[in-house]
Motif scaffolding. Structure first.
Motif, PDB file in Angstrom:
ATOM      1  N   ILE A 116      -7.921   2.125  -2.606  1.00 28.65           N
ATOM      2  CA  ILE A 116      -8.551   1.555  -1.543  1.00 28.65           C
ATOM      3  C   ILE A 116      -9.341   2.631  -0.968  1.00 28.65           C
ATOM      4  O   ILE A 116      -9.105   3.793  -0.638  1.00 28.65           O
ATOM      5  CB  ILE A 116      -7.359   1.154  -0.536  1.00 28.65           C
ATOM      6  CG1 ILE A 116      -6.260   0.215  -1.096  1.00 28.65           C
ATOM      7  CG2 ILE A 116      -7.925   0.618   0.869  1.00 28.65           C
ATOM      8  CD1 ILE A 116      -5.108  -0.041  -0.209  1.00 28.65           C
ATOM      9  N   SER A 117     -10.690   1.880  -0.670  1.00 26.87           N
ATOM     10  CA  SER A 117     -11.550   2.917   0.007  1.00 26.87           C
ATOM     11  C   SER A 117     -12.301   2.079   1.112  1.00 26.87           C
ATOM     12  O   SER A 117     -12.008   0.983   1.628  1.00 26.87           O
ATOM     13  CB  SER A 117     -12.675   3.339  -1.168  1.00 26.87           C
ATOM     14  OG  SER A 117     -13.387   1.994  -1.453  1.00 26.87           O
ATOM     15  N   TRP A 143      -3.533   3.497  -1.904  1.00 18.77           N
ATOM     16  CA  TRP A 143      -3.810   2.932  -2.997  1.00 18.77           C
ATOM     17  C   TRP A 143      -3.041   1.528  -3.230  1.00 18.77           C
ATOM     18  O   TRP A 143      -1.934   1.420  -2.214  1.00 18.77           O
ATOM     19  CB  TRP A 143      -3.572   3.529  -4.243  1.00 18.77           C
ATOM     20  CG  TRP A 143      -2.339   4.207  -4.503  1.00 18.77           C
ATOM     21  CD1 TRP A 143      -1.881   5.627  -4.225  1.00 18.77           C
ATOM     22  CD2 TRP A 143      -0.896   3.662  -4.995  1.00 18.77           C
ATOM     23  NE1 TRP A 143      -0.451   6.094  -4.365  1.00 18.77           N
ATOM     24  CE2 TRP A 143      -0.096   4.939  -4.762  1.00 18.77           C
ATOM     25  CE3 TRP A 143      -0.472   2.442  -5.441  1.00 18.77           C
ATOM     26  CZ2 TRP A 143       1.352   4.744  -5.163  1.00 18.77           C
ATOM     27  CZ3 TRP A 143       0.834   2.509  -6.089  1.00 18.77           C
ATOM     28  CH2 TRP A 143       1.833   3.629  -5.623  1.00 18.77           C
ATOM     29  N   ASP A 144      -3.302   0.539  -3.947  1.00 15.48           N
ATOM     30  CA  ASP A 144      -2.547  -0.850  -3.665  1.00 15.48           C
ATOM     31  C   ASP A 144      -2.072  -0.929  -5.156  1.00 15.48           C
ATOM     32  O   ASP A 144      -2.592  -0.749  -6.088  1.00 15.48           O
ATOM     33  CB  ASP A 144      -4.013  -1.889  -3.511  1.00 15.48           C
ATOM     34  CG  ASP A 144      -3.275  -3.088  -3.439  1.00 15.48           C
ATOM     35  OD1 ASP A 144      -2.477  -3.627  -4.188  1.00 15.48           O
ATOM     36  OD2 ASP A 144      -3.817  -3.926  -2.311  1.00 15.48           O
ATOM     37  N   TYR A 187     -12.027  -0.588   5.803  1.00 14.83           N
ATOM     38  CA  TYR A 187     -13.608  -0.970   5.709  1.00 14.83           C
ATOM     39  C   TYR A 187     -14.315  -0.467   6.563  1.00 14.83           C
ATOM     40  O   TYR A 187     -14.175  -0.385   7.902  1.00 14.83           O
ATOM     41  CB  TYR A 187     -13.507  -2.474   5.535  1.00 14.83           C
ATOM     42  CG  TYR A 187     -14.950  -3.030   5.274  1.00 14.83           C
ATOM     43  CD1 TYR A 187     -15.589  -2.889   4.034  1.00 14.83           C
ATOM     44  CD2 TYR A 187     -15.723  -3.447   6.246  1.00 14.83           C
ATOM     45  CE1 TYR A 187     -16.888  -3.362   4.029  1.00 14.83           C
ATOM     46  CE2 TYR A 187     -17.004  -3.854   6.353  1.00 14.83           C
ATOM     47  CZ  TYR A 187     -17.779  -3.871   5.118  1.00 14.83           C
ATOM     48  OH  TYR A 187     -18.920  -4.186   4.691  1.00 14.83           O
ATOM     49  N   TRP A 207       0.918  -1.210   0.024  1.00 15.90           N
ATOM     50  CA  TRP A 207      -0.030  -0.019   0.114  1.00 15.90           C
ATOM     51  C   TRP A 207       0.941   1.320   0.232  1.00 15.90           C
ATOM     52  O   TRP A 207       1.954   1.356   0.567  1.00 15.90           O
ATOM     53  CB  TRP A 207      -1.126   0.151   1.276  1.00 15.90           C
ATOM     54  CG  TRP A 207      -1.810  -1.263   1.247  1.00 15.90           C
ATOM     55  CD1 TRP A 207      -2.058  -1.966   0.455  1.00 15.90           C
ATOM     56  CD2 TRP A 207      -2.505  -1.563   2.540  1.00 15.90           C
ATOM     57  NE1 TRP A 207      -2.891  -3.107   0.692  1.00 15.90           N
ATOM     58  CE2 TRP A 207      -3.295  -3.007   2.062  1.00 15.90           C
ATOM     59  CE3 TRP A 207      -2.357  -1.349   3.640  1.00 15.90           C
ATOM     60  CZ2 TRP A 207      -4.121  -3.682   2.827  1.00 15.90           C
ATOM     61  CZ3 TRP A 207      -3.140  -2.085   4.706  1.00 15.90           C
ATOM     62  CH2 TRP A 207      -4.111  -3.162   4.169  1.00 15.90           C
ATOM     63  N   SER A 254     -10.053  -5.746   6.354  1.00 14.56           N
ATOM     64  CA  SER A 254      -9.198  -4.593   5.820  1.00 14.56           C
ATOM     65  C   SER A 254      -9.274  -3.264   7.014  1.00 14.56           C
ATOM     66  O   SER A 254     -10.480  -3.137   7.123  1.00 14.56           O
ATOM     67  CB  SER A 254      -9.887  -3.884   4.494  1.00 14.56           C
ATOM     68  OG  SER A 254      -9.403  -2.876   4.288  1.00 14.56           O
TER      69      SER A 254
END
Length: 624
Positions: free
Chosen positions: A357-358, A331-332, A370, A304, A367
Motif C-alpha cells: 500500500i502506498s 501491505w494488503d 492516499y 492490512w 484510502s
C-alpha cells in the motif's frame, strides 16, 4: 492566535535566513564536495544510508517506475547539509533518471545542476525523501551517491551505504534480505526482536480516531529457505488471512508448527492495545534456519498488515548480523477489498496476491494513505533484530533440524491494571470470533488443542557408597596462576588437560578489524581494533585470546597549550522534546520540537547545535 502568529514569524525567519551549504563550483556546478569546508572528508558512512522506501537491500529497478529515495541517519545522529545525485555507472558524468522534490522546506535543486538535490536550509534533520523516476530501458546500472554534512566541518561522502547501486531488472518490492545467500556461519545465536509501533494520530493523517486502534499479536518464526510465511506477490494462506482480517494468530501458528524441521523457533508476542509501545520476543537461528519472518495486523483495518519476510541474519563473511533495523510500510493481504479502516466486510473474489500500500496505490481518496502529491507514507512501525548471545556450536557438529525449545513470550503489550480489561477483538460483519477459553485470571485466550504428555516415571537414583575415605582423597593439583604483565601477549593461553573420549575444540576467532580513528584530532591519542569469538573452546581446547587491542597514535601538535585545552569544553545538548502541533489545521504546515542546552561550549570546545528542529506536517486539504 498570537502564539500562532509568533510561531509563523519565527518560521519565516529560520526559513529565509537559515544558512544552506554550497557544493561544486562555477566551473563544476555538479561537484559533490562542500565548497566552504577546507578539511578532508571523514572515512566511512557514520550510519548514514541511502534507501528506497518499502524495499530492503534493493538491487534492481524497473525502467520508468517511480520510487521514493530516502537519505537517513541512524539515531541519535543527525545531519544539516546533504547532496544527492543519481549517475549512470558506465558514464558517471551523465545523470540517470529524474528527481522531484517532495519537501520544499528541506530540499532544493542544485543551482545549474538540475539532476542533483541539496539541502535548502541547514536545519537539523534525520531524513529527507525525494521522488525518483527511473530511466528508460537500456540505461543499465545506476549509482546513487550522497554527501552528508553532519556539522560545520565534519562531512562524509560515497563510503559504505552512502552509495546505492541499482541495475535494470524486475521489481523487487519485498521486505526480504537476499534469502538466496548460502549461510556459512557457525553457532546458534540468540536474537531479540523488538517491534516499535510508530502509527498514531500525531504521525499519520486520517488516523482511526476513537476506540479500537491496536496492533495484533506478533507471529512468525526463524526458518529455512524452503518455507515462506508471507511474501509480496504471493498468496495469503488461511493463517495469514486470519491474522490480516481478524488479528488472530491461531491458524498461522498451527501452519508454522506443522512445518516441523523447517522451523527453528516460533516467535510470538502479545499485541498492543492501543497501538503504542513495543512488542519483544527471543528466538534462535543457525546456518540452515537463518531466515526470519514475522507479521502483525494494524487494526481496525480490512486486511492490512506490516512485517518482514525472509530477513537473512547471515553475513557474506560467515558471521552473524549484530543488529538489523527495518522500517515497515503497510501491505494488503489481498483477501478483502475495503478501502477505509472500518470498512464493511468485502471479500476479494478472486483472491489477489499480497501487495504494498502506498500514497499512490490504491489511487482512491478514501484510502487513509492516499496523497495526491504522492508524499511517501511515514513508517508505521520499526523492527529491530539484535543479537544478544552466540551459543557454542562447532561447524563440525550437526545442526538442529527440529523446532527449538526456545519459544519465549517476552511481549511488550499493554499492561492490564486491576479493574481494567483488554479491549475485545475487532470482529467484522459476517466473521466469527475464534473460540476462546478462560485463562484463570479473568482474561480470555484463544483455545489451543491440549497437549497430551505421557506420565514420566523416574527410577530412584542409587548412590554407591564412597570407596575412598575423605582423609585419603588425593589432593587436587592446581597449576600456579600466572598473571601476564602489562603489554604482554596472552594469545594463545595454554590449554587445560584434555578429557578423554570427547572431541577437543579449540577457540576460533575472526581476524582483527581495521584500526579505528585516533581518539584525538591533534596531539596524542589511542586507536582500537576488535575481533569476535566464532567458537569458544571445549574439552580442554586452546582458550580464546583478547578481543580488543589498543595502540597509541600521535598527530601534529595541537595549536593551543595544555592549560588552554583544559579550559575547553564541548557543548552538551539535552534530548529532543515532543513535536508541537501542526502550524495549520488543514493543508501543508510545519511542526517543530525543541531541546535545551545542558552545558554551553567553553573556549575552543565544540559549539552547540540547533535547539529547534522543524519538519513538514500534512492535514486534510483545506476546503475552498
Amino acid at each position: 492566535m498570537t502564539r500562532l502568529l509568533l510561531f509563523f514569524v519565527f518560521f519565516l525567519s529560520v526559513h529565509h535566513h537559515g544558512q544552506c551549504y554550497d557544493f561544486g563550483s562555477v566551473d563544476n556546478p555538479c561537484g559533490r564536495e562542500p565548497a566552504t569546508i577546507d578539511l578532508p572528508k571523514r572515512e566511512g558512512s557514520n550510519g548514514y544510508t541511502i534507501a528506497l522506501e518499502g524495499h530492503v537491500n534493493p538491487t534492481t529497478y524497473v525502467p520508468g517506475k517511480t520510487y521514493h529515495v530516502t537519505l537517513r541517519s541512524t539515531p541519535p545522529v543527525s545531519f544539516k547539509g546533504f547532496f544527492l545525485i543519481a549517475l549512470r555507472e558506465d558514464d558517471i558524468e551523465r545523470s540517470s533518471g529524474t528527481f522531484r522534490i517532495l519537501d520544499n522546506i528541506q530540499s532544493e535543486v542544485q543551482p545549474d545542476c538540475p539532476y542533483a538535490i541539496k539541502d535548502h536550509a541547514s536545519m537539523t534533520k534525520t531524513r529527507i525523501t525525494v521522488e525518483w523516476t527511473a530511466p528508460p530501458i537500456g540505461t543499465g546500472c545506476v549509482l546513487f551517491k550522497a554527501t552528508v554534512i553532519q556539522r560545520k566541518k565534519v562531512w562524509f561522502m560515497d563510503d559504505g551505504d552512502l552509495t546505492l547501486r541499482l541495475c535494470e531488472g524486475d521489481d523487487t518490492n519485498s521486505n526480504s534480505n537476499d534469502e538466496s545467500l548460502d549461510c556459512c556461519a557457525c553457532g546458534s545465536p540468540k536474537y531479540k526482536i523488538t517491534f516499535e509501533g510508530m502509527w498514531s494520530s500525531r504521525t499519520h493523517r486520517n488516523f482511526p480516531g476513537g476506540y479500537g486502534d491496536h496492533w495484533s499479536d506478533l507471529i512468525g518464526a526463524s526458518h529455512t529457505r524452503d518455507y515462506t510465511i508471507w511474501e509480496y506477490d504471493g498468496m495469503s494462506t488461511p493463517g495469514v488471512k486470519q491474522v490480516a482480517e481478524l488479528g488472530s494468530p491461531i491458524a498461522l501458528e498451527r501452519e508454522i508448527r506443522a512445518q516441523g524441521s523447517n522451523i527453528k523457533t516460533v516467535i510470538t508476542a502479545p499485541g498492543l492495545w492501543p497501538a503504542i509501545g513495543n512488542m519483544t520476543a527471543l528466538f534462535r537461528t543457525n546456518r540452515t534456519h537463518n531466515l526470519v519472518s514475522v507479521l502483525t495486523m494494524l487494526g481496525p483495518s480490512p486486511d492490512w498488515c506490516v512485517g518482514i519476510s525472509k530477513a537473512n541474519l547471515c553475513t557474506e563473511d560467515c558471521g552473524w548480523e549484530e543488529m538489523k533495523v527495518f522500517d515497515l510500510q503497510p501491505w494488503d493481504a489481498g483477501t478483502d477489498s475495503g478501502l477505509t479502516y472500518r470498512a464493511a466486510n468485502a471479500p476479494t473474489r478472486p483472491q489477489e496476491p499480497i501487495h504494498a500500500i502506498s500514497s499512490s496505490f490504491p489511487a482512491n481518496e478514501q484510502s487513509p494513505f492516499y496523497s495526491s502529491s504522492r508524499v511517501p507514507i511515514r513508517p508505521l512501525a520499526r523492527i529491530y533484530l539484535e543479537r544478544i548471545e552466540l551459543r557454542d556450536t562447532s561447524c563440525d557438529e550437526p545442526v538442529n533440524t527440529g523446532e527449538d525449545d526456545l519459544n519465549l513470550n517476552h511481549g511488550g503489550g499493554m499492561m492490564v491494571k486491576p479493574g481494567m480489561t483488554k479491549p475485545p477483538m475487532m470482529v467484522k460483519p459476517g466473521m466469527t470470533k475464534p473460540p476462546m477459553m478462560n485463562k484463570g485470571n479473568g482474561e480470555d485466550a484463544p483455545t489451543m488443542p491440549p497437549k497430551q504428555m505421557p506420565p514420566k516415571e523416574m527410577p530412584p537414583k542409587e548412590m554407591p557408597p564412597a570407596q575412598v575415605p575423605v582423609e585419603q582423597m588425593p589432593p587436587k593439583e592446581m597449576p600456579p596462576k600466572v598473571m601476564p604483565g602489562t603489554g604482554e601477549e596472552v594469545d594463545p593461553i595454554p590449554a587445560r588437560p584434555r578429557r578423554p573420549g570427547r572431541p577437543v575444540i579449540d577457540c576460533m576467532m575472526t581476524e582483527f578489524g581495521p584500526w579505528s580513528e585516533c581518539s584525538s584530532t591533534c596531539g596524542k591519542g589511542t586507536m582500537v581494533r576488535k575481533r569476535m569469538i566464532k567458537q569458544k573452546p571445549r574439552n580442554g581446547g586452546v582458550k580464546c585470546g583478547k578481543t580488543k587491542e589498543k595502540k597509541r597514535c600521535t598527530l601534529e601538535r595541537c595549536p593551543r597549550n595544555e592549560q588552554q585545552r583544559n579550559r575547553d569544553r564541548n557543548c552538551k545538548m539535552d534530548k529532543w522534546g515532543d513535536w508541537f502541533p501542526c502550524s495549520v489545521t488543514c493543508g501543508e504546515g510545519v511542526q517543530k520540537r525543541m531541546r535545551r542546552v545542558k552545558k554551553p561550549a567553553r573556549g575552543n570546545g565544540r559549539p552547540c547545535e540547533a535547539t529547534i528542529e522543524e519538519r513538514v506536517c500534512f492535514n486534510p486539504a483545506c476546503q475552498l
